[in-house]
Design a protein around this motif. Structure first.
Motif, PDB file in Angstrom:
ATOM      1  N   THR A  45      42.488  51.181 103.324  1.00  0.00           N
ATOM      2  CA  THR A  45      41.599  52.293 102.982  1.00  0.00           C
ATOM      3  C   THR A  45      41.067  52.971 104.236  1.00  0.00           C
ATOM      4  O   THR A  45      40.931  54.203 104.289  1.00  0.00           O
ATOM      5  N   GLN A  84      38.843  56.597  94.363  1.00  0.00           N
ATOM      6  CA  GLN A  84      38.878  55.473  93.425  1.00  0.00           C
ATOM      7  C   GLN A  84      37.964  55.721  92.233  1.00  0.00           C
ATOM      8  O   GLN A  84      38.292  55.383  91.103  1.00  0.00           O
ATOM      9  N   SER A  85      36.794  56.307  92.473  1.00  0.00           N
ATOM     10  CA  SER A  85      35.828  56.565  91.402  1.00  0.00           C
ATOM     11  C   SER A  85      36.032  57.933  90.757  1.00  0.00           C
ATOM     12  O   SER A  85      35.237  58.354  89.917  1.00  0.00           O
ATOM     13  N   GLN A 142      40.973  60.580  85.190  1.00  0.00           N
ATOM     14  CA  GLN A 142      41.924  60.412  86.288  1.00  0.00           C
ATOM     15  C   GLN A 142      42.824  61.629  86.425  1.00  0.00           C
ATOM     16  O   GLN A 142      43.079  62.111  87.530  1.00  0.00           O
ATOM     17  N   ASP A 160      43.312  56.835  96.546  1.00  0.00           N
ATOM     18  CA  ASP A 160      42.699  55.552  96.880  1.00  0.00           C
ATOM     19  C   ASP A 160      42.482  54.745  95.606  1.00  0.00           C
ATOM     20  O   ASP A 160      41.561  55.038  94.835  1.00  0.00           O
ATOM     21  N   GLU A 161      43.343  53.755  95.357  1.00  0.00           N
ATOM     22  CA  GLU A 161      43.263  52.911  94.160  1.00  0.00           C
ATOM     23  C   GLU A 161      43.052  53.780  92.917  1.00  0.00           C
ATOM     24  O   GLU A 161      42.078  53.601  92.174  1.00  0.00           O
ATOM     25  N   PRO A 162      43.940  54.723  92.635  1.00  0.00           N
ATOM     26  CA  PRO A 162      43.660  55.728  91.600  1.00  0.00           C
ATOM     27  C   PRO A 162      43.595  55.187  90.179  1.00  0.00           C
ATOM     28  O   PRO A 162      43.068  55.863  89.298  1.00  0.00           O
ATOM     29  N   SER A 164      42.479  51.876  89.368  1.00  0.00           N
ATOM     30  CA  SER A 164      41.738  50.614  89.317  1.00  0.00           C
ATOM     31  C   SER A 164      40.713  50.584  88.192  1.00  0.00           C
ATOM     32  O   SER A 164      40.295  49.507  87.765  1.00  0.00           O
ATOM     33  N   ASN A 165      40.299  51.758  87.680  1.00  0.00           N
ATOM     34  CA  ASN A 165      39.288  51.794  86.626  1.00  0.00           C
ATOM     35  C   ASN A 165      39.879  51.825  85.222  1.00  0.00           C
ATOM     36  O   ASN A 165      39.127  51.944  84.245  1.00  0.00           O
ATOM     37  N   CYS A 191      49.480  56.573  98.747  1.00  0.00           N
ATOM     38  CA  CYS A 191      48.605  55.884  97.799  1.00  0.00           C
ATOM     39  C   CYS A 191      48.206  54.524  98.349  1.00  0.00           C
ATOM     40  O   CYS A 191      49.062  53.756  98.799  1.00  0.00           O
ATOM     41  N   THR A 193      46.774  50.849  97.461  1.00  0.00           N
ATOM     42  CA  THR A 193      46.632  49.958  96.318  1.00  0.00           C
ATOM     43  C   THR A 193      46.741  48.498  96.761  1.00  0.00           C
ATOM     44  O   THR A 193      47.336  48.202  97.793  1.00  0.00           O
TER      45      THR A 193
END
Length: 366
Positions: A45, A84-85, A142, A160-162, A164-165, A191, A193
């Motif tokens: 990251t 990520q968020s 997303q 960034d960890e697209p 993960s949610n 990306c 991950t």
């Protein structure tokens, strides 16, 4: 491979007195999807943030389309970012979220409307432009985040960890949808991950990062089937490990003498050499022998089942053999489902499936 869109040359990153990324060199070609894969704390990251312009490298150069951009502010780098968020503006509608970036870049209103409509069409959200983020599902949020990044027409997309949610089922579907979208748009993507399945399923190339360094780069097949070292093999998939002290050639094959007293037959690699090595066998390559009369006896070992885990499409059979734990990943057939703890079984794997890491015992603490 076409000319690189992104190049990193000798990039290192320090936070205070701690170096988190060390001498990274990589290039990404036009239209490629590459993943920075690694465990938490590996520096992936931080490297992505240096590309985006949120972190300044302590050494090295970041080049985009051949131009050094180390001192260029993030908003002037021609780079889109999916956080990520998701980082959607909660007080703005979907349409307003997408138009924000182009407006800040001074794009004329008519072009902004066209870009917003095209981006929403790409992610199949044309009917939701008046909704607010709180009214969207995780998968829809997303896609809005991706569409917002696409609306600025960047030369490079960073993620960034697209996923993960997202829950596992939606994540699996979004992997397919996302890579199809990016291929259609033709945008170059980097990306970050820690999800191995995600990286293997989506990437043209994978850069495996451990302790701030790139330990291996290559296609998903290369990284999975020809790991550079034990760290890469451990992180990218599951492995069974045997130590070998010596080997010898036998009629086009190699007989490895392991420290467990069993012999393993493998196929000689181009760089085969004698000496200490680690032998790796993926669980899906290990067979539970149900017909004792089949096979030629190569790579067979007797053991006792320690436990069975039903995984739906397959079973994971944990076996103790020669005082070592093995895992076999086998189809969930009726015969395999009938196996129970303490059953005596025989394991078998093909010589072609043996991965040999030469000198690995000396190089890596096994």
């Amino acid at each position: 491979m076409s000319e690189p869109i992104l190049e990193l040359a000798g990039v290192s990153i320090c936070y205070g007195g701690t170096q988190v990324v060390s001498d990274v060199n990589l290039s990404v070609a036009d239209g490629e999807f590459v993943s920075l894969l690694g465990p938490s704390g590996s520096g992936k990251t931080s490297l992505l943030r240096a590309i985006a312009g949120f972190v300044t490298p302590s050494t090295g150069d970041v080049r985009l389309n051949g131009k050094r951009i180390n001192g260029v502010p993030a908003f002037r780098r021609d780079i889109g970012m999916v956080f990520q968020s998701y980082a959607l503006f909660p007080h703005m509608t979907v349409e307003q979220n997408l138009s924000f970036g182009p407006r800040m870049l001074g794009v004329p209103k008519e072009q902004i409307r066209r870009r917003v409509d095209e981006a929403l069409d790409h992610v199949r959200l044309t009917g939701l432009k008046d909704r607010y983020p709180k009214d969207l599902s995780g998968g829809q949020q997303q896609r809005v985040a991706i569409a917002r990044a696409l609306a600025v027409r960047p030369a490079l997309l960073l993620m960034d960890e697209p996923m993960s949610n997202l829950d596992e089922r939606l994540r699996a579907q979004m992997r397919i949808d996302l890579i199809a979208l990016l291929r259609h748009v033709g945008i170059t993507t980097v990306c970050v991950t820690h999800n191995q399945q995600e990286a293997l399923a989506m990437s043209d190339r994978i850069f495996v990062m451990v302790d701030g360094r790139i330990r291996q780069s290559g296609t998903p097949l290369d990284v999975y089937r020809r790991p550079a070292d034990r760290c890469v093999a451990d992180f990218v998939g599951d492995i069974n490990v045997l130590k070998s002290a010596r080997s010898r050639h036998e009629a086009g094959r190699v007989r490895f003498e392991t420290t467990l007293g069993v012999h393993v037959i493998g196929v000689p690699a181009d760089d085969h050499r004698d000496g200490p090595s680690l032998l790796l066998i993926r669980p899906e390559d290990v067979e539970i022998v149900l017909d004792a009369c089949s096979g030629d006896g190569a790579n067979e070992i007797d053991g006792v089942i320690a436990g069975c885990a039903y995984m739906g499409s397959h079973l994971e059979i944990h076996v103790t053999a020669c005082a070592q734990a093995f895992v076999a990943r086998v189809p969930a057939t009726e015969a395999h489902r009938a196996l129970r703890a303490q059953d005596a079984v025989r394991l078998r794997w093909r010589p072609e499936s043996v991965i040999c890491l030469f000198d690995a015992i000396a190089q890596v603490n096994a």
